[in-house]
Design a protein around this motif. Structure first.
Motif, PDB file in Angstrom:
ATOM      1  N   GLU A 122     118.989  12.515 111.955  1.00  0.00           N
ATOM      2  CA  GLU A 122     118.772  12.963 110.881  1.00  0.00           C
ATOM      3  C   GLU A 122     118.909  11.757 109.544  1.00  0.00           C
ATOM      4  N   ILE A 133     108.389   7.850 103.493  1.00  0.00           N
ATOM      5  CA  ILE A 133     108.109   9.095 104.273  1.00  0.00           C
ATOM      6  C   ILE A 133     107.147   8.583 105.305  1.00  0.00           C
ATOM      7  N   TYR A 136     109.366   7.151 108.350  1.00  0.00           N
ATOM      8  CA  TYR A 136     109.961   8.078 109.258  1.00  0.00           C
ATOM      9  C   TYR A 136     108.978   9.007 110.089  1.00  0.00           C
ATOM     10  N   VAL A 137     108.096   9.588 109.351  1.00  0.00           N
ATOM     11  CA  VAL A 137     107.149  10.452 110.107  1.00  0.00           C
ATOM     12  C   VAL A 137     106.028   9.687 111.061  1.00  0.00           C
ATOM     13  N   PHE A 142     109.946  11.076 113.083  1.00  0.00           N
ATOM     14  CA  PHE A 142     110.994  12.244 112.421  1.00  0.00           C
ATOM     15  C   PHE A 142     109.576  13.208 111.819  1.00  0.00           C
ATOM     16  N   HIS A 143     110.253  14.140 111.752  1.00  0.00           N
ATOM     17  CA  HIS A 143     109.584  15.344 111.341  1.00  0.00           C
ATOM     18  C   HIS A 143     110.407  15.727 109.797  1.00  0.00           C
ATOM     19  N   ILE A 144     109.644  16.185 109.164  1.00  0.00           N
ATOM     20  CA  ILE A 144     110.268  16.750 107.836  1.00  0.00           C
ATOM     21  C   ILE A 144     110.779  18.125 108.206  1.00  0.00           C
ATOM     22  N   PHE A 168     114.972  14.911 107.031  1.00  0.00           N
ATOM     23  CA  PHE A 168     114.073  14.468 108.327  1.00  0.00           C
ATOM     24  C   PHE A 168     114.904  14.803 109.664  1.00  0.00           C
ATOM     25  N   LYS A 170     114.887  13.871 114.069  1.00  0.00           N
ATOM     26  CA  LYS A 170     114.035  13.397 115.123  1.00  0.00           C
ATOM     27  C   LYS A 170     115.039  13.910 116.261  1.00  0.00           C
TER      28      LYS A 170
END
Length: 173
Positions: A122, A133, A136-137, A142-144, A168, A170
């Motif tokens: 996280e 953003i 991370y994505v 990662f996902h929001i 976020f 993952k």
């Protein structure tokens, strides 16, 4: 971007480097805010800093802090907390002098290798940090999963109930 040609190391933070680590972290975060908003920014925490000294110190004191080193140069830093199979990316920063070279992604890959037992990572980042953003994505997978704001506050961060931040996650399969 392929990280195989980027030879970074995560080196545990040394006590005598702590002060510079804090300064470098604040510089990196301020750079992003100034790039986005210019000098008129009102998003700073304390003493004109996007991320306060206290926030950084608390992260370093309660986690594992590492310098990101590239060719014997301090290129950034990372602080993580691991509890069993859950990990929290507290801080990850790359000096503006080293941006857009794949260093952040290479460092993240090293973090995952360092803790293969972690199944869920996280992190959070301010809503205006488009670069973070994207990183991370689109780079790290990662996902929001949550957006903190005045109507939906972060109960784990009671000191600022108006902060607009993305959380976020993952999940490692």
């Amino acid at each position: 971007m392929n990280t195989q040609n980027i030879n970074i190391m995560l080196v545990p933070l040394e006590t005598d480097d702590r002060e510079q680590f804090i300064t470098d972290n604040q510089r990196a975060f301020n750079y992003g805010a100034l790039e986005e908003f210019g000098m008129r920014d009102s998003h700073f925490e304390d003493d004109g800093e996007i991320i306060s000294r206290k926030t950084i110190e608390n992260s370093v004191d309660s986690g594992e802090a590492y310098r990101i080193v590239l060719d014997n140069k301090k290129a950034g830093g990372v602080v993580i907390q691991v509890n069993g199979d859950c990990g929290n990316l507290e801080l990850l920063f790359v000096s503006p002098d080293f941006h857009s070279k794949g260093i952040g992604y290479a460092a993240w890959c090293e973090v995952e290798k360092l803790h293969p037992e972690v199944k869920v990572w996280e992190t959070i980042t301010p809503y205006f940090e488009k670069r973070n953003i994207h990183f991370y994505v689109n780079r790290c997978g990662f996902h929001i999963v949550e957006f903190f704001n005045g109507h939906h506050t972060d109960s784990s961060s009671p000191e600022d109930d108006s902060a607009e931040m993305f959380r976020f996650e993952k999940i490692i399969k």
